[in-house]
Design an enzyme around this catalytic site. Structure first.
Site, mmCIF file in Angstrom:
data_model
loop_
_atom_site.group_PDB
_atom_site.id
_atom_site.type_symbol
_atom_site.label_atom_id
_atom_site.label_comp_id
_atom_site.label_asym_id
_atom_site.label_seq_id
_atom_site.Cartn_x
_atom_site.Cartn_y
_atom_site.Cartn_z
ATOM 1 N N ASP A 187 55.486 18.106 55.207
ATOM 2 C CA ASP A 187 55.391 19.226 54.273
ATOM 3 C C ASP A 187 54.171 20.102 54.547
ATOM 4 O O ASP A 187 53.038 19.636 54.475
ATOM 5 C CB ASP A 187 55.293 18.719 52.843
ATOM 6 C CG ASP A 187 56.308 17.636 52.519
ATOM 7 O OD1 ASP A 187 56.485 16.725 53.358
ATOM 8 O OD2 ASP A 187 56.893 17.680 51.433
ATOM 9 N N GLU A 234 58.594 23.273 52.726
ATOM 10 C CA GLU A 234 58.932 23.564 51.333
ATOM 11 C C GLU A 234 57.739 23.898 50.443
ATOM 12 O O GLU A 234 57.937 24.410 49.345
ATOM 13 C CB GLU A 234 59.721 22.399 50.728
ATOM 14 C CG GLU A 234 58.915 21.167 50.433
ATOM 15 C CD GLU A 234 59.311 20.535 49.101
ATOM 16 O OE1 GLU A 234 60.320 20.957 48.508
ATOM 17 O OE2 GLU A 234 58.598 19.638 48.659
ATOM 18 N N ASN A 235 56.516 23.641 50.896
ATOM 19 C CA ASN A 235 55.332 23.996 50.105
ATOM 20 C C ASN A 235 54.458 25.022 50.815
ATOM 21 O O ASN A 235 53.279 25.161 50.515
ATOM 22 C CB ASN A 235 54.489 22.753 49.804
ATOM 23 C CG ASN A 235 55.225 21.703 49.011
ATOM 24 O OD1 ASN A 235 55.342 20.569 49.460
ATOM 25 N ND2 ASN A 235 55.744 22.061 47.846
ATOM 26 N N HIS A 268 61.381 21.786 46.176
ATOM 27 C CA HIS A 268 60.826 23.126 45.922
ATOM 28 C C HIS A 268 61.576 24.201 46.704
ATOM 29 O O HIS A 268 61.036 25.293 46.942
ATOM 30 C CB HIS A 268 59.341 23.163 46.280
ATOM 31 C CG HIS A 268 58.476 22.379 45.344
ATOM 32 N ND1 HIS A 268 58.130 22.833 44.093
ATOM 33 C CD2 HIS A 268 57.902 21.150 45.470
ATOM 34 C CE1 HIS A 268 57.371 21.936 43.489
ATOM 35 N NE2 HIS A 268 57.219 20.899 44.296
ATOM 36 N N HIS A 301 63.705 13.312 51.911
ATOM 37 C CA HIS A 301 62.687 13.933 51.068
ATOM 38 C C HIS A 301 62.728 13.267 49.696
ATOM 39 O O HIS A 301 63.609 13.550 48.881
ATOM 40 C CB HIS A 301 62.976 15.437 50.956
ATOM 41 C CG HIS A 301 61.863 16.229 50.368
ATOM 42 N ND1 HIS A 301 60.785 16.672 51.100
ATOM 43 C CD2 HIS A 301 61.649 16.674 49.107
ATOM 44 C CE1 HIS A 301 59.967 17.350 50.333
ATOM 45 N NE2 HIS A 301 60.468 17.367 49.100
ATOM 46 N N HIS A 354 57.694 14.586 51.452
ATOM 47 C CA HIS A 354 57.515 14.808 50.009
ATOM 48 C C HIS A 354 56.248 14.202 49.445
ATOM 49 O O HIS A 354 55.618 14.813 48.589
ATOM 50 C CB HIS A 354 58.703 14.311 49.194
ATOM 51 C CG HIS A 354 58.524 14.466 47.709
ATOM 52 N ND1 HIS A 354 58.540 15.693 47.086
ATOM 53 C CD2 HIS A 354 58.318 13.549 46.714
ATOM 54 C CE1 HIS A 354 58.364 15.530 45.779
ATOM 55 N NE2 HIS A 354 58.219 14.245 45.537
ATOM 56 N N HIS A 369 53.351 13.545 50.917
ATOM 57 C CA HIS A 369 52.162 14.220 51.430
ATOM 58 C C HIS A 369 51.076 13.298 51.972
ATOM 59 O O HIS A 369 49.935 13.733 52.175
ATOM 60 C CB HIS A 369 51.542 15.132 50.348
ATOM 61 C CG HIS A 369 52.381 16.307 49.990
ATOM 62 N ND1 HIS A 369 51.878 17.434 49.360
ATOM 63 C CD2 HIS A 369 53.705 16.557 50.154
ATOM 64 C CE1 HIS A 369 52.845 18.308 49.163
ATOM 65 N NE2 HIS A 369 53.966 17.788 49.642
#
Length: 274
Positions: A8, A39-40, A68, A156, A181, A183
């Site tokens: 991510d 996604e972030n 997200h 994820h 997801h 992190h």
């Protein structure tokens, strides 16, 4: 084949790490295909077209999303035009979610790489359809070693148990099952009994002087007061690029090597040697 997945991307530090290190890594490791979970990437929440195109320009072949996926509304239309962008496959059919969750990509030399994005249900803020059934349907469409020369599955989700279960569920049918997801990079890169490379979480690309990529003060306030506080903002220090490297057997598509990748920032560096 030589494949890489990067976890991510969180905010500006994560984007900077991808743009700085990915072109060099792609050349050094002679990577055939690269997947980045973005996604972030847009201020910590979602992905924009401009950022996606920067990642493609830096050497990403496919971008995946997650819970997200739609934080940036333009993603709802951009994903319909861009086949290299995938959202979780296991949205229920009734949701009418745009885009795709699995795709088979053809390389310039004719080899084919399948990518499947799934979202788990344990401890997640939204419950989707069964990811295991979705994995079966996708893998049946791109059997490894015949239709696909390699297959990467991005799982994820929050729970390590659900990620591990997916790894074993896909064992022998995918080149790599890797988690995103949470992190935080895990230390369990391995090849499962059936020949699938597995990594519980590739880790984020972002500033690790943070709380999972977000500014420490905001998270500490929420934890210590139990009050909502201000909206989370990404930390702004130097980013680390985190990911997973895999080599596959050309005949079967199964893994023969898997190692973590870490470059820049606060974490100890690790880059596979060829």
């Amino acid at each position: 084949m030589k494949l890489a997945f990067f976890g991510d991307v969180v905010g500006k530090p994560g984007r900077a790490a991808v743009l700085e290190y990915l072109p060099e890594l792609r050349a050094r490791l002679k990577l055939d295909f690269v997947v980045v979970n973005g996604e972030n990437a847009a201020g910590g929440f979602g992905l924009t077209r401009q950022i996606a195109e920067e990642f493609f320009g830096a050497g990403a072949d496919c971008l995946t999303l997650g819970d997200h996926a739609w934080d940036q509304r333009e993603a709802l239309t951009y994903i319909e035009r861009e086949p290299r962008l995938l959202r979780p496959l296991n949205y229920p059919a009734s949701s009418g979610a745009p885009g795709k969750g699995a795709e088979l990509y053809t390389l310039p030399d004719g080899r084919r790489v399948g990518v499947v994005q799934l979202q788990g249900n344990v401890f997640m803020r939204q419950a989707l359809a069964c990811p295991f059934a979705a994995a079966d349907a996708a893998l049946d469409q791109m059997p490894l070693g015949t239709v696909a020369d390699a297959v990467i599955v991005d799982m994820h989700c929050e729970a390590t148990s659900e990620k591990m279960a997916m790894g074993h569920h896909c064992d022998g049918r995918a080149s790599l099952v890797v988690g995103s997801h949470t992190h935080v990079p895990t230390a369990d890169t391995m090849i499962l009994n059936g020949g699938t490379a597995y990594h519980t979480d590739a880790g984020m690309c972002g500033d690790y002087d943070s709380v999972i990529g977000m500014q420490k003060e905001m998270s500490l306030y929420r934890f210590t007061t139990q009050l909502p506080g201000e909206r989370y903002q990404p930390a702004l220090g130097e980013g680390t690029l985190c990911g997973t490297y895999v080599e596959t057997d050309d005949r079967s598509g199964l893994a023969v090597r898997v190692e973590p990748i870490r470059m820049g920032g606060r974490l100890s560096p690790q880059v596979p040697s060829l």
